[in-house]
Design a protein around this motif. Sequence first.
Motif, PDB file in Angstrom:
ATOM      1  N   GLU A   1      -8.058  -4.736  -5.098  1.00 47.66           N
ATOM      2  CA  GLU A   1      -7.123  -5.003  -6.208  1.00 47.66           C
ATOM      3  C   GLU A   1      -6.177  -6.173  -5.890  1.00 47.66           C
ATOM      4  O   GLU A   1      -5.505  -6.681  -6.786  1.00 47.66           O
ATOM      5  CB  GLU A   1      -6.288  -3.755  -6.482  1.00 47.66           C
ATOM      6  CG  GLU A   1      -7.108  -2.564  -6.987  1.00 47.66           C
ATOM      7  CD  GLU A   1      -6.311  -1.261  -6.966  1.00 47.66           C
ATOM      8  OE1 GLU A   1      -5.126  -1.306  -6.558  1.00 47.66           O
ATOM      9  OE2 GLU A   1      -6.876  -0.220  -7.304  1.00 47.66           O
TER      10      GLU A   1
ATOM     11  N   VAL B   1      -4.882   8.630   6.163  1.00 54.28           N
ATOM     12  CA  VAL B   1      -5.252   7.588   5.208  1.00 54.28           C
ATOM     13  C   VAL B   1      -6.761   7.534   5.015  1.00 54.28           C
ATOM     14  O   VAL B   1      -7.533   7.575   5.978  1.00 54.28           O
ATOM     15  CB  VAL B   1      -4.721   6.217   5.680  1.00 54.28           C
ATOM     16  CG1 VAL B   1      -5.271   5.093   4.803  1.00 54.28           C
ATOM     17  CG2 VAL B   1      -3.206   6.211   5.660  1.00 54.28           C
ATOM     18  N   ASP B   2      -7.170   7.447   3.776  1.00 54.73           N
ATOM     19  CA  ASP B   2      -8.586   7.355   3.404  1.00 54.73           C
ATOM     20  C   ASP B   2      -8.989   5.880   3.395  1.00 54.73           C
ATOM     21  O   ASP B   2      -8.480   5.097   2.594  1.00 54.73           O
ATOM     22  CB  ASP B   2      -8.776   7.979   2.019  1.00 54.73           C
ATOM     23  CG  ASP B   2     -10.221   7.944   1.549  1.00 54.73           C
ATOM     24  OD1 ASP B   2     -11.083   7.389   2.264  1.00 54.73           O
ATOM     25  OD2 ASP B   2     -10.488   8.466   0.450  1.00 54.73           O
TER      26      ASP B   2
ATOM     27  N   TYR C   1       0.836  -1.199   0.000  1.00 58.43           N
ATOM     28  CA  TYR C   1       0.000   0.000   0.000  1.00 58.43           C
ATOM     29  C   TYR C   1       0.876   1.257   0.000  1.00 58.43           C
ATOM     30  O   TYR C   1       0.571   2.250  -0.678  1.00 58.43           O
ATOM     31  CB  TYR C   1      -0.935   0.002   1.214  1.00 58.43           C
ATOM     32  CG  TYR C   1      -1.931   1.144   1.203  1.00 58.43           C
ATOM     33  CD1 TYR C   1      -2.816   1.314   0.143  1.00 58.43           C
ATOM     34  CD2 TYR C   1      -1.979   2.058   2.255  1.00 58.43           C
ATOM     35  CE1 TYR C   1      -3.727   2.362   0.123  1.00 58.43           C
ATOM     36  CE2 TYR C   1      -2.886   3.101   2.240  1.00 58.43           C
ATOM     37  CZ  TYR C   1      -3.752   3.246   1.175  1.00 58.43           C
ATOM     38  OH  TYR C   1      -4.654   4.299   1.153  1.00 58.43           O
TER      39      TYR C   1
ATOM     40  N   ARG D   1       1.990   1.745  -3.429  1.00 55.92           N
ATOM     41  CA  ARG D   1       0.869   2.261  -4.227  1.00 55.92           C
ATOM     42  C   ARG D   1       0.724   3.775  -4.058  1.00 55.92           C
ATOM     43  O   ARG D   1       0.364   4.491  -5.007  1.00 55.92           O
ATOM     44  CB  ARG D   1      -0.414   1.560  -3.795  1.00 55.92           C
ATOM     45  CG  ARG D   1      -1.688   1.922  -4.598  1.00 55.92           C
ATOM     46  CD  ARG D   1      -2.828   1.089  -4.047  1.00 55.92           C
ATOM     47  NE  ARG D   1      -4.035   1.189  -4.851  1.00 55.92           N
ATOM     48  CZ  ARG D   1      -5.022   2.038  -4.610  1.00 55.92           C
ATOM     49  NH1 ARG D   1      -4.926   2.893  -3.601  1.00 55.92           N
ATOM     50  NH2 ARG D   1      -6.111   2.038  -5.366  1.00 55.92           N
ATOM     51  N   LEU D   2       1.022   4.259  -2.839  1.00 57.43           N
ATOM     52  CA  LEU D   2       0.940   5.698  -2.551  1.00 57.43           C
ATOM     53  C   LEU D   2       2.194   6.442  -2.991  1.00 57.43           C
ATOM     54  O   LEU D   2       2.265   7.669  -2.849  1.00 57.43           O
ATOM     55  CB  LEU D   2       0.708   5.923  -1.052  1.00 57.43           C
ATOM     56  CG  LEU D   2      -0.610   5.390  -0.476  1.00 57.43           C
ATOM     57  CD1 LEU D   2      -0.640   5.604   1.036  1.00 57.43           C
ATOM     58  CD2 LEU D   2      -1.815   6.071  -1.130  1.00 57.43           C
TER      59      LEU D   2
ATOM     60  N   ALA E   1     -10.311   0.069  -1.703  1.00 59.54           N
ATOM     61  CA  ALA E   1     -10.044  -0.075  -3.137  1.00 59.54           C
ATOM     62  C   ALA E   1      -8.739  -0.845  -3.366  1.00 59.54           C
ATOM     63  O   ALA E   1      -8.654  -1.705  -4.250  1.00 59.54           O
ATOM     64  CB  ALA E   1      -9.978   1.301  -3.797  1.00 59.54           C
ATOM     65  N   PHE E   2      -7.720  -0.530  -2.557  1.00 63.95           N
ATOM     66  CA  PHE E   2      -6.442  -1.243  -2.652  1.00 63.95           C
ATOM     67  C   PHE E   2      -6.633  -2.727  -2.376  1.00 63.95           C
ATOM     68  O   PHE E   2      -6.120  -3.583  -3.116  1.00 63.95           O
ATOM     69  CB  PHE E   2      -5.450  -0.636  -1.660  1.00 63.95           C
ATOM     70  CG  PHE E   2      -4.310  -1.530  -1.284  1.00 63.95           C
ATOM     71  CD1 PHE E   2      -3.307  -1.833  -2.186  1.00 63.95           C
ATOM     72  CD2 PHE E   2      -4.239  -2.100  -0.006  1.00 63.95           C
ATOM     73  CE1 PHE E   2      -2.246  -2.668  -1.837  1.00 63.95           C
ATOM     74  CE2 PHE E   2      -3.193  -2.934   0.349  1.00 63.95           C
ATOM     75  CZ  PHE E   2      -2.195  -3.220  -0.567  1.00 63.95           C
TER      76      PHE E   2
ATOM     77  N   ALA F   1     -11.608   4.487   2.353  1.00 62.59           N
ATOM     78  CA  ALA F   1     -12.186   4.086   1.069  1.00 62.59           C
ATOM     79  C   ALA F   1     -11.078   3.688   0.096  1.00 62.59           C
ATOM     80  O   ALA F   1     -11.228   2.740  -0.692  1.00 62.59           O
ATOM     81  CB  ALA F   1     -13.027   5.215   0.485  1.00 62.59           C
ATOM     82  N   ASP F   2      -9.955   4.396   0.168  1.00 65.48           N
ATOM     83  CA  ASP F   2      -8.830   4.058  -0.698  1.00 65.48           C
ATOM     84  C   ASP F   2      -8.206   2.733  -0.265  1.00 65.48           C
ATOM     85  O   ASP F   2      -7.755   1.950  -1.112  1.00 65.48           O
ATOM     86  CB  ASP F   2      -7.784   5.177  -0.651  1.00 65.48           C
ATOM     87  CG  ASP F   2      -6.676   4.972  -1.678  1.00 65.48           C
ATOM     88  OD1 ASP F   2      -7.003   4.850  -2.874  1.00 65.48           O
ATOM     89  OD2 ASP F   2      -5.501   4.905  -1.279  1.00 65.48           O
ATOM     90  N   VAL F   3      -8.171   2.490   1.044  1.00 68.94           N
ATOM     91  CA  VAL F   3      -7.665   1.207   1.540  1.00 68.94           C
ATOM     92  C   VAL F   3      -8.544   0.071   1.016  1.00 68.94           C
ATOM     93  O   VAL F   3      -8.041  -0.966   0.580  1.00 68.94           O
ATOM     94  CB  VAL F   3      -7.631   1.193   3.086  1.00 68.94           C
ATOM     95  CG1 VAL F   3      -7.264  -0.199   3.602  1.00 68.94           C
ATOM     96  CG2 VAL F   3      -6.624   2.216   3.606  1.00 68.94           C
TER      97      VAL F   3
END
Length: 366
Positions: free
Chosen positions: A363, A352-353, A280, A283-284, A359-360, A355-357
């Motif tokens: 994936e 940290v969001d 993660y 990814r960031l 989504a990660f 919602a983004d976690v």
Amino acid sequence: MKTVTVALGARSYPIHIEAGLLTRAAEYLVPLARGRTMAIVTDENVRPHLATLQAALTAAGVASEAIVLPPGEKTKSWPILEQLCDRLLELGVERQDHVVALGGGVIGDLVGFACAILKRGCRFVQIPTTLLAQVDSSVGGKTAINTRAGKNLIGAFHQPAMVLIDPDVLDTLGVREVRAGYGEVVKYGLIDDFAFFEWCEGHAGALFAGEAEARVHAIAHAVAAKARIVAADEHETAGIRALLNLGHTFGHALEAEAGFSDRLLHGEGVAAGCALAFRYSARLGLCSGQEAMRVAAHMRASGLPDGLAAAGIAASGETLVAHMRHDKKMNAGTLPFLLARGIGQTFLDKTVDLADVAAFLDEEPR
């Protein structure tokens, strides 16, 4: 003998590490017994070590009473806590007595919490019998039980009076349990000690094979690292002790999805969580993909899961994030994450969001 001190002023305590220490534990416990019967709390899986400890105490003239509980994570529960407290009260445990926690992290956490609340606080000694407990849960005073909402949500900070670590007791563990404990060992290298991570890459095999020198070095190094962090931030209020949670936010979510069962051991969850934290972070754009791959490769080489598929988790990202929302570190709807700028360069990110976690995680391969 290696001795590490957790420096907490008047509440400082020693951690003694030596092969064969269990057979000589009475040398350290006799002064704490005060001529009274010592209560020893353990579980069914630890009976051979219980016999060794009680024989040593008897030879030293100390009477003991064993409380043997069922093994497994479900023992860290309200019903077992109540049973344990009632039994300790029946035995007449006083505030100045020292209850002995002989076992893995489940026993250490449960006994520590019972001692934190019994008569508003009595004393206890940790004798951890798993690698995971030796390098992590026996040190630092975090005690707790689990609830339906999540893991370790009911607990207290309550430091032991002493920790006695005998690497020889690991000979009775299965390979899977040793590897799971190693998930907490390598974590210390990932946090802030690249040199130790490199040592782990070169010596994990020796540790798994039971090489005495590798065991003692890994345990002593991990314990010393944790002791320094605990001394600097005992109650996790300065953001320093939070570094010890690397891999745990992801890992606890995986454990929750697995029902806190033997489907996924804690150290396995931490290993997968560390690999996820590095991926993660990559990814960031915080760390390189190569470093994230290096971490994952070491987990795989060590027989540990490096993600959802290897951990046997097929849940959606949103389901896993829902588990994270029960995390003790939640603050005003925000969950701090341990991320990394590189191996040995972990930091706390409070932006940290989730919602983004999610989504990660969606994936990630299943």
